[in-house]
Design a protein around this motif. Structure first.
Motif, mmCIF file in Angstrom:
data_model
loop_
_atom_site.group_PDB
_atom_site.id
_atom_site.type_symbol
_atom_site.label_atom_id
_atom_site.label_comp_id
_atom_site.label_asym_id
_atom_site.label_seq_id
_atom_site.Cartn_x
_atom_site.Cartn_y
_atom_site.Cartn_z
ATOM 1 N N LEU A 33 0.676 -1.241 0.149
ATOM 2 C CA LEU A 33 -0.149 -0.150 -0.082
ATOM 3 C C LEU A 33 0.990 1.401 -0.099
ATOM 4 O O LEU A 33 0.495 2.067 -0.753
ATOM 5 N N ILE A 34 2.023 1.009 0.717
ATOM 6 C CA ILE A 34 2.835 2.391 0.713
ATOM 7 C C ILE A 34 3.436 2.360 -0.383
ATOM 8 O O ILE A 34 3.578 3.652 -0.843
ATOM 9 N N GLY A 35 3.877 1.477 -0.919
ATOM 10 C CA GLY A 35 4.712 1.700 -2.398
ATOM 11 C C GLY A 35 3.432 1.985 -3.550
ATOM 12 O O GLY A 35 3.890 2.640 -4.327
ATOM 13 N N ALA A 36 2.342 1.568 -3.399
ATOM 14 C CA ALA A 36 1.444 1.889 -4.553
ATOM 15 C C ALA A 36 1.302 3.621 -4.511
ATOM 16 O O ALA A 36 1.251 4.181 -5.202
ATOM 17 N N GLY A 37 0.995 4.143 -3.174
ATOM 18 C CA GLY A 37 0.699 5.281 -3.052
ATOM 19 C C GLY A 37 2.127 6.242 -3.573
ATOM 20 O O GLY A 37 1.879 7.266 -4.269
ATOM 21 N N LEU A 38 3.157 5.709 -3.168
ATOM 22 C CA LEU A 38 4.226 6.431 -3.401
ATOM 23 C C LEU A 38 4.563 6.411 -5.100
ATOM 24 O O LEU A 38 4.840 7.267 -5.425
ATOM 25 N N GLY A 39 4.308 5.266 -5.790
ATOM 26 C CA GLY A 39 4.288 4.992 -7.030
ATOM 27 C C GLY A 39 3.453 6.045 -7.743
ATOM 28 O O GLY A 39 3.784 6.749 -8.843
ATOM 29 N N ALA A 40 2.169 5.922 -7.324
ATOM 30 C CA ALA A 40 1.157 7.037 -7.796
ATOM 31 C C ALA A 40 1.666 8.408 -7.741
ATOM 32 O O ALA A 40 1.433 9.240 -8.613
ATOM 33 N N GLY A 41 2.163 8.826 -6.753
ATOM 34 C CA GLY A 41 2.559 10.132 -6.418
ATOM 35 C C GLY A 41 3.786 10.335 -7.443
ATOM 36 O O GLY A 41 3.963 11.577 -8.166
ATOM 37 N N THR A 42 4.746 9.628 -7.487
ATOM 38 C CA THR A 42 5.925 9.755 -8.328
ATOM 39 C C THR A 42 5.382 10.047 -9.850
ATOM 40 O O THR A 42 5.744 10.685 -10.750
ATOM 41 N N ALA A 43 4.513 9.136 -10.172
ATOM 42 C CA ALA A 43 4.012 9.023 -11.742
ATOM 43 C C ALA A 43 3.586 10.381 -11.928
ATOM 44 O O ALA A 43 3.564 10.955 -12.872
ATOM 45 N N ALA A 44 2.620 10.739 -10.995
ATOM 46 C CA ALA A 44 2.075 11.986 -11.075
ATOM 47 C C ALA A 44 2.568 13.291 -11.463
ATOM 48 O O ALA A 44 2.586 14.188 -12.047
ATOM 49 N N VAL A 45 3.874 13.403 -10.486
ATOM 50 C CA VAL A 45 4.749 14.336 -10.540
ATOM 51 C C VAL A 45 5.674 14.327 -11.984
ATOM 52 O O VAL A 45 5.817 15.497 -12.281
ATOM 53 N N THR A 46 5.982 13.221 -12.240
ATOM 54 C CA THR A 46 6.844 13.224 -13.370
ATOM 55 C C THR A 46 6.146 12.976 -14.676
ATOM 56 O O THR A 46 6.674 12.925 -15.782
ATOM 57 N N GLY A 47 4.812 12.873 -14.456
ATOM 58 C CA GLY A 47 3.799 12.880 -15.771
ATOM 59 C C GLY A 47 3.802 11.535 -16.404
ATOM 60 O O GLY A 47 3.497 11.430 -17.635
ATOM 61 N N GLY A 48 4.177 10.532 -15.814
ATOM 62 C CA GLY A 48 4.123 9.055 -16.362
ATOM 63 C C GLY A 48 2.770 8.646 -15.953
ATOM 64 O O GLY A 48 1.804 9.317 -15.648
ATOM 65 N N SER A 49 2.402 7.402 -16.276
ATOM 66 C CA SER A 49 1.031 6.976 -15.997
ATOM 67 C C SER A 49 1.064 6.276 -14.661
ATOM 68 O O SER A 49 1.886 5.658 -14.227
ATOM 69 N N ILE A 50 -0.043 6.682 -13.986
ATOM 70 C CA ILE A 50 -0.307 6.878 -12.769
ATOM 71 C C ILE A 50 -0.646 5.306 -12.212
ATOM 72 O O ILE A 50 -0.220 4.631 -11.434
ATOM 73 N N GLY A 51 -1.257 4.490 -13.342
ATOM 74 C CA GLY A 51 -1.508 3.026 -13.365
ATOM 75 C C GLY A 51 -0.578 2.400 -13.129
ATOM 76 O O GLY A 51 -0.312 1.312 -12.344
ATOM 77 N N THR A 52 0.684 2.528 -14.112
ATOM 78 C CA THR A 52 1.952 1.886 -13.984
ATOM 79 C C THR A 52 2.516 2.354 -12.756
ATOM 80 O O THR A 52 3.192 1.221 -12.136
ATOM 81 N N GLY A 53 2.712 3.436 -12.177
ATOM 82 C CA GLY A 53 3.328 3.640 -11.039
ATOM 83 C C GLY A 53 2.516 3.049 -9.891
ATOM 84 O O GLY A 53 3.560 2.332 -8.911
ATOM 85 N N VAL A 54 1.457 2.956 -9.826
ATOM 86 C CA VAL A 54 0.670 2.056 -8.621
ATOM 87 C C VAL A 54 1.276 0.547 -8.872
ATOM 88 O O VAL A 54 1.563 0.327 -7.753
ATOM 89 N N LEU A 55 1.041 0.054 -9.917
ATOM 90 C CA LEU A 55 1.697 -1.329 -10.033
ATOM 91 C C LEU A 55 2.949 -1.774 -9.670
ATOM 92 O O LEU A 55 3.207 -2.547 -8.792
#
Length: 82
Positions: A33-55
């Protein structure tokens, strides 16, 4: 605006599951859960795919949480067991 929402969601998720637990299952769940949240945040900031960041973040966090012991990293008792 999308970046701000992603950052806020990642921070809120990380705070809400900050307790990792002592069993491998609890640690894998909270790490995921922590990794998914951090992945979503990182993807949102860098302009990447949020779904991929969450996964990617969720899988990485679950693996790290599952293979470490509470002697390696101890963030306390999980929120869902308080």
């Amino acid at each position: 605006m999308r970046n701000l929402i992603g950052i806020c969601a990642a921070g809120l998720l990380a705070v809400s599951v900050a307790g990792c637990g002592s069993s491998p299952t609890d640690r894998a769940i909270s790490g995921g859960l922590i990794g998914a949240g951090l992945g979503a945040g990182t993807a949102a900031v860098t302009g990447g795919s949020i779904g991929t960041g969450v996964l990617i973040g969720g899988l990485g966090g679950a693996v790290i949480g599952g293979v470490t012991s509470d002697r390696d990293i101890d963030a306390g008792r999980p929120v869902w067991k308080r």
